[in-house]
Design an enzyme around this catalytic site. Structure first.
Site, PDB file in Angstrom:
ATOM      1  N   HIS A 143       1.449   9.892  -8.051  1.00 38.66           N
ATOM      2  CA  HIS A 143       1.804   9.506  -6.304  1.00 38.66           C
ATOM      3  C   HIS A 143       1.182   8.183  -6.220  1.00 38.66           C
ATOM      4  N   CYS A 246      -5.719   1.149   6.797  1.00 36.75           N
ATOM      5  CA  CYS A 246      -6.795   0.406   6.214  1.00 36.75           C
ATOM      6  C   CYS A 246      -5.790  -0.804   5.437  1.00 36.75           C
ATOM      7  N   ARG A 276       1.928 -37.148 -16.239  1.00 34.92           N
ATOM      8  CA  ARG A 276       2.627 -36.977 -17.344  1.00 34.92           C
ATOM      9  C   ARG A 276       3.886 -37.900 -17.437  1.00 34.92           C
ATOM     10  N   LEU A 346       4.546 -28.326 -15.971  1.00 33.55           N
ATOM     11  CA  LEU A 346       3.713 -28.517 -16.950  1.00 33.55           C
ATOM     12  C   LEU A 346       4.279 -28.399 -18.550  1.00 33.55           C
ATOM     13  N   GLU A 371      -0.715  -2.511  -3.046  1.00 33.60           N
ATOM     14  CA  GLU A 371      -0.776  -2.559  -1.695  1.00 33.60           C
ATOM     15  C   GLU A 371       0.508  -2.501  -0.982  1.00 33.60           C
ATOM     16  N   ASP A 375       9.588  -3.610  -3.111  1.00 34.70           N
ATOM     17  CA  ASP A 375      10.532  -2.827  -2.580  1.00 34.70           C
ATOM     18  C   ASP A 375      10.087  -2.052  -1.242  1.00 34.70           C
TER      19      ASP A 375
HETATM   20  P1  TGC Z   1       5.191   8.102   7.143  1.00 36.18           P
HETATM   21  O1  TGC Z   1       5.785   9.490   7.495  1.00 36.18           O
HETATM   22  O2  TGC Z   1       6.123   6.889   7.481  1.00 36.18           O
HETATM   23  O3  TGC Z   1       3.606   7.890   7.892  1.00 36.18           O
HETATM   24  C1  TGC Z   1       2.641   8.792   7.865  1.00 36.18           C
HETATM   25  C2  TGC Z   1       1.940   8.506   9.201  1.00 36.18           C
HETATM   26  O4  TGC Z   1       1.346   7.238   8.851  1.00 36.18           O
HETATM   27  C3  TGC Z   1       1.537   6.310   9.800  1.00 36.18           C
HETATM   28  N1  TGC Z   1       1.847   5.051   9.430  1.00 36.18           N
HETATM   29  C4  TGC Z   1       1.063   4.026   9.357  1.00 36.18           C
HETATM   30  N2  TGC Z   1      -0.242   3.946  10.006  1.00 36.18           N
HETATM   31  C5  TGC Z   1      -0.799   2.759   9.910  1.00 36.18           C
HETATM   32  N3  TGC Z   1      -0.403   1.776   9.181  1.00 36.18           N
HETATM   33  C6  TGC Z   1       0.636   1.679   8.656  1.00 36.18           C
HETATM   34  N4  TGC Z   1       1.020   0.855   7.836  1.00 36.18           N
HETATM   35  C7  TGC Z   1       1.453   3.082   8.720  1.00 36.18           C
HETATM   36  N5  TGC Z   1       2.401   3.229   8.161  1.00 36.18           N
HETATM   37  C8  TGC Z   1       2.811   4.640   8.401  1.00 36.18           C
HETATM   38  C9  TGC Z   1       2.688   6.879  10.521  1.00 36.18           C
HETATM   39  O5  TGC Z   1       2.986   6.697  11.805  1.00 36.18           O
HETATM   40  C10 TGC Z   1       2.491   8.470  10.348  1.00 36.18           C
HETATM   41  O6  TGC Z   1       1.431   9.010  11.375  1.00 36.18           O
HETATM   42  P2  TGC Z   1       1.595  10.162  11.982  1.00 36.18           P
HETATM   43  O7  TGC Z   1       0.492  10.239  13.022  1.00 36.18           O
HETATM   44  O8  TGC Z   1       3.052  10.424  12.680  1.00 36.18           O
HETATM   45  O9  TGC Z   1       1.471  11.282  10.905  1.00 36.18           O
HETATM   46  O10 TGC Z   1       4.776   8.215   5.495  1.00 36.18           O
HETATM   47  P3  TGC Z   1       5.765   8.419   4.355  1.00 36.18           P
HETATM   48  O11 TGC Z   1       4.967   9.346   3.412  1.00 36.18           O
HETATM   49  O12 TGC Z   1       7.033   8.368   4.640  1.00 36.18           O
HETATM   50  O13 TGC Z   1       5.303   6.636   3.620  1.00 36.18           O
HETATM   51  C11 TGC Z   1       5.681   5.399   4.041  1.00 36.18           C
HETATM   52  C12 TGC Z   1       5.396   4.525   3.147  1.00 36.18           C
HETATM   53  C13 TGC Z   1       6.365   4.798   1.937  1.00 36.18           C
HETATM   54  C14 TGC Z   1       5.825   3.130   3.907  1.00 36.18           C
HETATM   55  C15 TGC Z   1       3.846   4.585   2.742  1.00 36.18           C
HETATM   56  O14 TGC Z   1       3.586   5.677   2.092  1.00 36.18           O
HETATM   57  C16 TGC Z   1       3.367   3.315   1.932  1.00 36.18           C
HETATM   58  O15 TGC Z   1       3.037   2.503   2.403  1.00 36.18           O
HETATM   59  N6  TGC Z   1       3.487   3.380   0.545  1.00 36.18           N
HETATM   60  C17 TGC Z   1       2.799   2.443  -0.403  1.00 36.18           C
HETATM   61  C18 TGC Z   1       1.723   2.861  -1.069  1.00 36.18           C
HETATM   62  C19 TGC Z   1       0.517   1.799  -0.978  1.00 36.18           C
HETATM   63  O16 TGC Z   1       0.665   0.815  -0.366  1.00 36.18           O
HETATM   64  N7  TGC Z   1      -0.544   2.035  -1.653  1.00 36.18           N
HETATM   65  C20 TGC Z   1      -1.582   1.102  -1.875  1.00 36.18           C
HETATM   66  C21 TGC Z   1      -2.929   1.652  -2.451  1.00 36.18           C
HETATM   67  S1  TGC Z   1      -4.204   0.613  -2.282  1.00 36.18           S
HETATM   68  C22 TGC Z   1      -3.892  -0.487  -3.263  1.00 36.18           C
HETATM   69  O17 TGC Z   1      -3.085  -0.933  -3.806  1.00 36.18           O
HETATM   70  C23 TGC Z   1      -5.119  -1.434  -3.170  1.00 36.18           C
HETATM   71  S2  TGC Z   1      -5.142  -2.832  -4.414  1.00 36.18           S
HETATM   72  C24 TGC Z   1      -6.542  -3.786  -3.560  1.00 36.18           C
HETATM   73  C25 TGC Z   1      -6.626  -4.996  -4.169  1.00 36.18           C
HETATM   74  O18 TGC Z   1      -7.161  -5.154  -5.493  1.00 36.18           O
HETATM   75  O19 TGC Z   1      -6.734  -6.012  -3.352  1.00 36.18           O
HETATM   76  P1  FAD Z   2       5.689   3.707  -8.238  1.00 31.48           P
HETATM   77  O1  FAD Z   2       5.426   4.248  -6.910  1.00 31.48           O
HETATM   78  O2  FAD Z   2       5.952   4.826  -9.250  1.00 31.48           O
HETATM   79  O3  FAD Z   2       6.951   2.674  -8.241  1.00 31.48           O
HETATM   80  C1  FAD Z   2       7.751   2.508  -9.354  1.00 31.48           C
HETATM   81  C2  FAD Z   2       8.970   1.540  -8.928  1.00 31.48           C
HETATM   82  O4  FAD Z   2       9.749   2.296  -8.066  1.00 31.48           O
HETATM   83  C3  FAD Z   2       8.619   0.460  -8.299  1.00 31.48           C
HETATM   84  O5  FAD Z   2       9.263  -0.868  -8.678  1.00 31.48           O
HETATM   85  C4  FAD Z   2       8.785   0.719  -6.863  1.00 31.48           C
HETATM   86  O6  FAD Z   2       9.191  -0.131  -5.970  1.00 31.48           O
HETATM   87  C5  FAD Z   2      10.102   1.872  -7.007  1.00 31.48           C
HETATM   88  N1  FAD Z   2      10.232   2.666  -5.627  1.00 31.48           N
HETATM   89  C6  FAD Z   2       9.215   3.911  -5.503  1.00 31.48           C
HETATM   90  N2  FAD Z   2       9.623   4.096  -4.562  1.00 31.48           N
HETATM   91  C7  FAD Z   2      10.722   3.808  -4.078  1.00 31.48           C
HETATM   92  C8  FAD Z   2      11.925   3.877  -3.076  1.00 31.48           C
HETATM   93  N3  FAD Z   2      11.555   5.076  -2.167  1.00 31.48           N
HETATM   94  N4  FAD Z   2      12.739   3.432  -2.921  1.00 31.48           N
HETATM   95  C9  FAD Z   2      13.054   2.324  -3.886  1.00 31.48           C
HETATM   96  N5  FAD Z   2      12.375   1.933  -4.824  1.00 31.48           N
HETATM   97  C10 FAD Z   2      11.277   2.788  -4.857  1.00 31.48           C
HETATM   98  N6  FAD Z   2      -4.491   1.920  -5.737  1.00 31.48           N
HETATM   99  C11 FAD Z   2      -5.409   2.359  -4.966  1.00 31.48           C
HETATM  100  O7  FAD Z   2      -5.490   3.408  -4.306  1.00 31.48           O
HETATM  101  N7  FAD Z   2      -6.616   1.667  -4.806  1.00 31.48           N
HETATM  102  C12 FAD Z   2      -6.925   0.493  -5.686  1.00 31.48           C
HETATM  103  O8  FAD Z   2      -8.022  -0.178  -5.310  1.00 31.48           O
HETATM  104  C13 FAD Z   2      -5.686  -0.153  -6.279  1.00 31.48           C
HETATM  105  N8  FAD Z   2      -5.891  -1.185  -7.153  1.00 31.48           N
HETATM  106  C14 FAD Z   2      -4.717  -1.551  -7.816  1.00 31.48           C
HETATM  107  C15 FAD Z   2      -5.062  -2.722  -8.857  1.00 31.48           C
HETATM  108  C16 FAD Z   2      -3.900  -2.958  -9.547  1.00 31.48           C
HETATM  109  C17 FAD Z   2      -4.215  -4.045 -10.524  1.00 31.48           C
HETATM  110  C18 FAD Z   2      -2.900  -2.225  -9.648  1.00 31.48           C
HETATM  111  C19 FAD Z   2      -1.704  -2.695 -10.655  1.00 31.48           C
HETATM  112  C20 FAD Z   2      -2.534  -1.272  -8.604  1.00 31.48           C
HETATM  113  C21 FAD Z   2      -3.663  -1.055  -7.979  1.00 31.48           C
HETATM  114  N9  FAD Z   2      -3.415   0.069  -6.997  1.00 31.48           N
HETATM  115  C22 FAD Z   2      -4.558   0.628  -6.349  1.00 31.48           C
HETATM  116  C23 FAD Z   2      -2.079   1.027  -7.128  1.00 31.48           C
HETATM  117  C24 FAD Z   2      -1.047   0.477  -6.430  1.00 31.48           C
HETATM  118  O9  FAD Z   2      -1.101   0.644  -5.105  1.00 31.48           O
HETATM  119  C25 FAD Z   2       0.227   1.117  -6.860  1.00 31.48           C
HETATM  120  O10 FAD Z   2       0.399   0.536  -8.305  1.00 31.48           O
HETATM  121  C26 FAD Z   2       1.591   0.973  -6.088  1.00 31.48           C
HETATM  122  O11 FAD Z   2       1.140   1.457  -4.890  1.00 31.48           O
HETATM  123  C27 FAD Z   2       2.763   1.599  -6.857  1.00 31.48           C
HETATM  124  O12 FAD Z   2       2.531   2.634  -7.255  1.00 31.48           O
HETATM  125  P2  FAD Z   2       2.813   3.005  -8.737  1.00 31.48           P
HETATM  126  O13 FAD Z   2       2.435   2.247  -9.572  1.00 31.48           O
HETATM  127  O14 FAD Z   2       2.782   4.403  -8.837  1.00 31.48           O
HETATM  128  O15 FAD Z   2       4.593   2.497  -8.763  1.00 31.48           O
END
Ligand code: TGC
Ligand code: FAD
Length: 392
Positions: A143, A246, A276, A346, A371, A375
């Site tokens: 997930h 967050c 260069r 470069l 984050e 897409d």
């Molecule tokens: P959905 O049904 O749309 O929403 C569920 C509930 O969440 C609320 N909501 C938000 N609230 C605050 N901020 C936002 N940006 C929000 N987006 C949605 C929404 O209103 C709802 O609330 P409620 O009260 O009605 O329950 O959720 P969904 O399951 O359809 O998913 C939507 C989607 C795909 C946009 C979301 O899941 C998503 O953003 N997916 C991407 C996952 C992601 O960004 N993961 C990041 C992991 S952390 C990370 O990568 C750290 S890297 C850090 C680093 O090294 O710098």
């Molecule tokens: P997937 O969700 O499997 O996606 C694979 C491909 O499918 C992508 O191109 C995506 O855009 C596409 N896709 C998925 N769903 C759809 C859709 N509905 N429609 C069209 N295309 C779609 N996570 C944390 O929780 N905490 C952290 O601190 C953190 N740090 C990270 C640090 C690094 C270096 C990296 C690489 C990742 C980190 N992550 C962290 C995880 C990161 O948030 C996920 O990698 C990211 O959210 C994508 O999830 P996935 O890699 O499982 O890709």
């Protein structure tokens, strides 16, 4: 690596939009990057190691929770200050900015917003000084883009919770003292738990073999019947909206940070193009190279304006999640394109560690995925403008 001669591009005099305090904060972060990050970062990236010794210095420049109120040990700065600090740190390296983003927006922010008074007093001051480091566990092996499907779960055992599951791709996990972990309760409702290093059944193996973000430490979080004290549950918000809230804060910081990486690539390529010489004159005099440089500064300037305007909206409490998504997506894509063009200017030297460009380019491949992928952010904009949800 060559000496850091960075001069920040400001084509539209955006400094005029900043207060004296903003400029002071920005300039001290800029000086710190020159002094402490640039001289060592290539070596740490090459050996795939996070420079731990920077933690205290990051805290000293206010990079851990810039907007955390003073009563909880933060400097209580505004959102533009936060953005400028992220811009400057990522000018040095995205991996170092990652550590600061995670600590600020993904660890301190949820404790500030969803924690109780006791949790805030216990954790925030130590997180601000770097005495404690944290990580954020949302993503799971099955997930990533769809965190709502998570299977990590906890059960109420009377005097404690019992946590099971696994998180993957977690920045800072191998050395973090605490983890903010998102897990479902017996009713399937998502809550945040503060899991502490040393709790039995909790391990954090490191993820190796990354070609990107090599100076950042990434790992897993594994929970095998971990007993979590009840006082470690964040009580004030539940549901997927809690972790996504967050992410709004962290994505905002990335929108600024990516601009920093692009500024560094552009500045390096511009300087190189004037020095260069080929065919008897500087390559910067050739139209094809000027096209690259002119397009880079145009795109950087547009991204700087987007970040600044978003900062104003954030300060006013008016920035929507969809606006933040647009800025994160646009600015990271802009930075990757700038890095790719700058590397070409470069020539062969562009692929070496003598210059920062290739490292930025590789780093940005993570930044465009974490984050929320490129897409996912496009689909968030699509949902916002059409009202039609492509995720359901
Ligand atoms: P959905 O049904 O749309 O929403 C569920 C509930 O969440 C609320 N909501 C938000 N609230 C605050 N901020 C936002 N940006 C929000 N987006 C949605 C929404 O209103 C709802 O609330 P409620 O009260 O009605 O329950 O959720 P969904 O399951 O359809 O998913 C939507 C989607 C795909 C946009 C979301 O899941 C998503 O953003 N997916 C991407 C996952 C992601 O960004 N993961 C990041 C992991 S952390 C990370 O990568 C750290 S890297 C850090 C680093 O090294 O710098
Ligand atoms: P997937 O969700 O499997 O996606 C694979 C491909 O499918 C992508 O191109 C995506 O855009 C596409 N896709 C998925 N769903 C759809 C859709 N509905 N429609 C069209 N295309 C779609 N996570 C944390 O929780 N905490 C952290 O601190 C953190 N740090 C990270 C640090 C690094 C270096 C990296 C690489 C990742 C980190 N992550 C962290 C995880 C990161 O948030 C996920 O990698 C990211 O959210 C994508 O999830 P996935 O890699 O499982 O890709």
């Amino acid at each position: 690596m060559k000496p850091d001669l960075f001069e920040a591009p400001d084509y539209y005099n955006l400094d005029d939009l900043l207060t004296d305090e903003h400029k002071l904060i920005r300039d001290s972060a800029r000086e710190w990057v020159k002094k402490s990050v640039s001289p060592i970062i290539e070596e740490y990236a090459q050996k795939a190691e996070f420079p731990n010794h920077l933690i205290k210095e990051l805290a000293d420049i206010g990079a851990f929770g810039p907007y955390i109120p003073e009563e909880y040990g933060g400097p209580g700065l505004d959102q533009i200050s936060y953005g400028l600090i992220m811009q400057e740190i990522e000018r040095g390296d995205s991996g170092i900015r990652s550590t600061a983003s995670v600590q600020s927006s993904l660890v301190m922010y949820p404790i500030l917003k969803y924690g109780n008074e006791e949790q805030k007093m216990r954790f925030l001051p130590k997180l601000a000084t770097g005495e404690l480091m944290g990580c954020f566990g949302l993503t799971e092996p099955d997930h990533g883009s769809n965190p709502g499907g998570m299977t990590t779960n906890y059960k109420d055992k009377g005097d404690h919770y019992l946590l099971n599951g696994a998180k993957l791709w977690i920045s800072n996990s191998p050395f973090a003292d605490i983890a903010i972990v998102w897990a479902k309760n017996e009713e399937g409702r998502i809550h945040g738990l503060i899991v502490e290093r040393g709790m039995e059944g909790f391990t954090t193996p490191e993820t190796h073999n990354k070609w990107s973000l090599r100076a950042s430490s990434t790992g897993e979080l594994i929970f095998n019947d971990v007993k979590v004290p009840k006082e470690n549950l964040l009580p004030n918000k539940s549901g997927l909206g809690a972790p996504l809230g967050c992410l709004d804060s962290a994505r905002y910081g990335i929108a600024w940070g990516a601009v920093g990486a692009a500024m560094d690539c552009y500045d390096t390529a511009l300087r190189y193009s004037k020095e260069r010489v080929q065919f008897g004159r500087p390559i910067g005099g050739f139209q094809l190279q000027q096209k690259k440089l002119a397009e880079m500064i145009t795109e950087i300037t547009k991204a700087q304006l987007l970040a600044w305007r978003l900062g104003v909206l954030k300060n006013e409490g008016k920035a929507s999640s969809a606006q933040i998504s647009m800025a994160k997506r646009n600015n990271v894509e802009m930075a990757i394109k700038v890095a790719r063009e700058a590397r070409q200017i470069l020539g062969g030297m562009g692929i070496t560690g003598d210059y920062s460009i290739m490292r930025h380019m590789m780093n940005l491949e993570s930044v465009i995925t974490y984050e929320g992928t490129h897409d996912v952010h496009l689909l968030i904009t699509g949902l916002d403008i059409t009202g039609l949800n492509a995720f359901k």
